[in-house]
Write a protein that holds these residues in place. Sequence first.
Motif, mmCIF file in Angstrom:
data_model
loop_
_atom_site.group_PDB
_atom_site.id
_atom_site.type_symbol
_atom_site.label_atom_id
_atom_site.label_comp_id
_atom_site.label_asym_id
_atom_site.label_seq_id
_atom_site.Cartn_x
_atom_site.Cartn_y
_atom_site.Cartn_z
ATOM 1 N N HIS A 1 -7.073 -0.803 8.486
ATOM 2 C CA HIS A 1 -7.229 -2.098 7.661
ATOM 3 C C HIS A 1 -7.875 -3.122 8.704
ATOM 4 O O HIS A 1 -7.247 -3.195 9.692
ATOM 5 C CB HIS A 1 -6.019 -2.545 7.148
ATOM 6 C CG HIS A 1 -5.446 -1.851 6.192
ATOM 7 N ND1 HIS A 1 -5.845 -1.621 4.615
ATOM 8 C CD2 HIS A 1 -4.592 -0.534 6.037
ATOM 9 C CE1 HIS A 1 -5.119 -0.765 4.115
ATOM 10 N NE2 HIS A 1 -4.320 -0.183 4.783
ATOM 11 N N TRP B 1 0.425 -1.174 -0.009
ATOM 12 C CA TRP B 1 0.091 0.055 0.123
ATOM 13 C C TRP B 1 0.852 1.537 -0.132
ATOM 14 O O TRP B 1 0.582 2.327 -0.596
ATOM 15 C CB TRP B 1 -1.048 -0.029 1.161
ATOM 16 C CG TRP B 1 -2.175 -0.621 1.018
ATOM 17 C CD1 TRP B 1 -2.433 -1.948 1.669
ATOM 18 C CD2 TRP B 1 -3.406 -0.208 0.325
ATOM 19 N NE1 TRP B 1 -3.890 -2.372 1.213
ATOM 20 C CE2 TRP B 1 -4.465 -1.068 0.559
ATOM 21 C CE3 TRP B 1 -3.650 0.975 -0.136
ATOM 22 C CZ2 TRP B 1 -5.629 -1.090 -0.051
ATOM 23 C CZ3 TRP B 1 -4.929 1.246 -0.836
ATOM 24 C CH2 TRP B 1 -6.003 0.129 -0.639
ATOM 25 N N THR C 1 -4.082 5.303 3.810
ATOM 26 C CA THR C 1 -5.110 4.393 4.332
ATOM 27 C C THR C 1 -4.723 4.593 5.904
ATOM 28 O O THR C 1 -3.745 4.607 6.422
ATOM 29 C CB THR C 1 -4.915 3.031 3.892
ATOM 30 O OG1 THR C 1 -3.677 2.426 4.411
ATOM 31 C CG2 THR C 1 -5.287 2.772 2.617
ATOM 32 N N GLU D 1 -9.889 5.067 3.617
ATOM 33 C CA GLU D 1 -8.785 5.749 2.620
ATOM 34 C C GLU D 1 -9.157 7.175 2.517
ATOM 35 O O GLU D 1 -10.245 7.276 2.319
ATOM 36 C CB GLU D 1 -9.079 4.903 1.261
ATOM 37 C CG GLU D 1 -8.542 3.461 1.082
ATOM 38 C CD GLU D 1 -8.687 2.889 -0.156
ATOM 39 O OE1 GLU D 1 -7.840 3.363 -1.132
ATOM 40 O OE2 GLU D 1 -9.428 1.868 -0.266
#
Length: 505
Positions: free
Chosen positions: A135, A87, A132, A158
Amino acid sequence: MKKTSKRILRITLMLTYIIIIGILLFLVSSIFSFLNTGADRSKMLHTEVKKIEQYLPKITWKNDGNEGREISKQKISAIKNDYIDAWYVKHIAYKTNTRVGIEDYFTESARKNIYNIIDYNKKNNITIESTTLEHNLDIEFFSEDGQLLVLKDNDAVEYKKVFKDNVLVLETTEVNTYRYVLLLEDGFWRIRHMVKESSEKYKNKLIKTPIKFTNIKGINYYPQETPWNMYGEEFNINIIKNDFRIIKKAGLNSIRIFVPYEDFGKANVNYKKIEKLKKVLDTALELDIKVVVTLFDFYGNYDVLDWTLNHRHAEKIVNTFKDHKAVLAWDVKNEPNLDFDSRGKVNVTAWLDFMISLIKSIDKNHPVTIGWSNVESATILKDKVDVISFHYYENIAEFEKEYLTLKEKIENKPIILQEFGVSSYGGMWRPFASSDEKQANYYKEIQKVLTKNEIPFMSWTLYDFDNVPKEVLGRLPWRTNPQKKFGFISNTGAKKLSFKYISSE
């Protein structure tokens, strides 16, 4: 003589031989070392992903087992690290429109789509700044041979900003759910395939937390000998306790203190600093003094890729002291509006917005505020904070009018004059501008307004200082010298004439 010359020649030849052999061995070992560093991702990747220092979104695992073979904690950690690094590398790629590092975290088929996006954005002068923040991971399948897994990322938060020709065209926060297929290649987990299964706008439902104590008569506090370095090597809780006694005896009931971001260890908060902060709060509680804790002092980046580090910093401090009875409120940042010109108003306010959400998600008992540097900025994010705080160093004759105007714009929320004061400095750089007498008269007059309108206040500051760090106001003497003389107590320890008006009582 001939024997001596032969000996010298023989020694010279032997030394030359040894040096040549040494050089050859060094070259061979260097080549061997180079050929065996292929698996060192920190050297393969030019951006040198450093998980601890650069990117730390909040990770939550679903602990319900998975289909396929059992997974050790070590493997889960490796999967998480490679997944989060992927990411991070993608964020960098979309921000810079470069391909560096992509091939290390995505298989050949997966990176084609990323390269297409990069090429398109580069051609059309589009850049994307994103991060982000959260998660929620679930390993749905792990193959028997340990080479393939299916990873679901539920409700990933996000944030992104899209720029076209260096102009912001889109700012959005989404909650997305993904399903990934990852392959183990060269000892690392690479993303093979990705599907976005759902997407919706991020809805930030903030719970209002009313302040429990509004009769605030306070002061901003630093120890006299260690201003702006309160938790350093010279930390002395006995000095601080004595200062708190002076504050309490003067008729004040609250203080505002500052937590420097870098000094406290940034994302990896230093436990020794936490212990010192606890001693300060414990001492305040012992003397029945309420504390407004201002976070992120000496921080001014606000870069989107810095957000996860900032969140881990605030998370640690707020979670540690959310139940401390001395805490009156959390102040997200001191005078962030002063960074609007250099960092961009959109960047700063977005950072503040998410920081408010984070703090309130951790601590549901203490209100959150922002220490704006002036009245004009005090309405920014007024619907997000629990308390409106502003500073006032302008013309005292205009203060009451400006306060009442602000009050009309703010409904059902307390307003705190969080900083105010005047320097008694009247030296070479400001001849006749002020004096101890003028400072005392200032406080005498403003206390009348505070009492009349029942305005909670926190003045600046208890002591005069001998030194003001360059990080605060730079090195220019016409800026730093006046800053040294805002105190109610001189640098010799004598109470100044203004001390009589330190409180409204």
